[in-house]
Design an enzyme around this catalytic site. Sequence first.
Site, PDB file in Angstrom:
ATOM      1  N   GLY A  45       1.001  -0.691  -0.006  1.00 42.79           N
ATOM      2  CA  GLY A  45      -0.099   0.175   0.166  1.00 42.79           C
ATOM      3  C   GLY A  45       1.307   1.490   0.246  1.00 42.79           C
ATOM      4  O   GLY A  45       2.102   1.574  -0.184  1.00 42.79           O
ATOM      5  N   GLU A 151      -3.205   2.915   4.734  1.00 42.12           N
ATOM      6  CA  GLU A 151      -3.366   3.559   3.994  1.00 42.12           C
ATOM      7  C   GLU A 151      -3.991   4.838   4.549  1.00 42.12           C
ATOM      8  O   GLU A 151      -3.495   5.809   4.348  1.00 42.12           O
ATOM      9  CB  GLU A 151      -3.773   3.552   2.398  1.00 42.12           C
TER      10      GLU A 151
END
Length: 194
Positions: A45, A151
């Site tokens: 990510g 994230e």
Amino acid sequence: MILPIAAYGMPVLRKVAKDIDSNYPDLKKLIEDMWETLAESHGVGLAAPQVNKDIRLFLVDSALIFDNKDEDDEDGETFPDAPGVKKVFINAKIIDRKGEEWAYNEGCLSIPKIREDIFRPEEITIEYLDENFAPHTDTFNGITARIIQHEYDHIEGKLFIDYLKPLKKKLLQRKLSDISKGNISVDYKMQFPK
């Protein structure tokens, strides 16, 4: 183009990122560069603040987790979300978190060589736009939900170490200080605070 990863201590990592629209300059190129950067750094990510952009954009490639293993991890734990997803999230907003919180050993490209067990809910529902600005509301679970939450924290100005108990965080201060001073060796490009 491979972009440098913003190291711990960079102010952009502590900002709440801004929504964008389809007129954001060179967005397609930025997304391409972020995918290339993610691949080069062997991450799963990457959020725009990690490449020094204070916008609400992140990428998730949880499929990488499953590429070289079965649905069971080395401890025999089953992840219900295999084979994972590869997606762009723009202007994301988590609208629901459900399920039992479970621990997983997380790391971060902006905080290299530090990994800690972090507890997060097992399921999330999130509203977001894809790279074509089409709206979505999706529910994710397992490791994919965890990566999205990690994230998502980046676009909210949060880091995974913020979930640690004060004593644990204090014990990491020297390592964190070394990272922000650039006293660390990694196999990807990084940008350090001035």
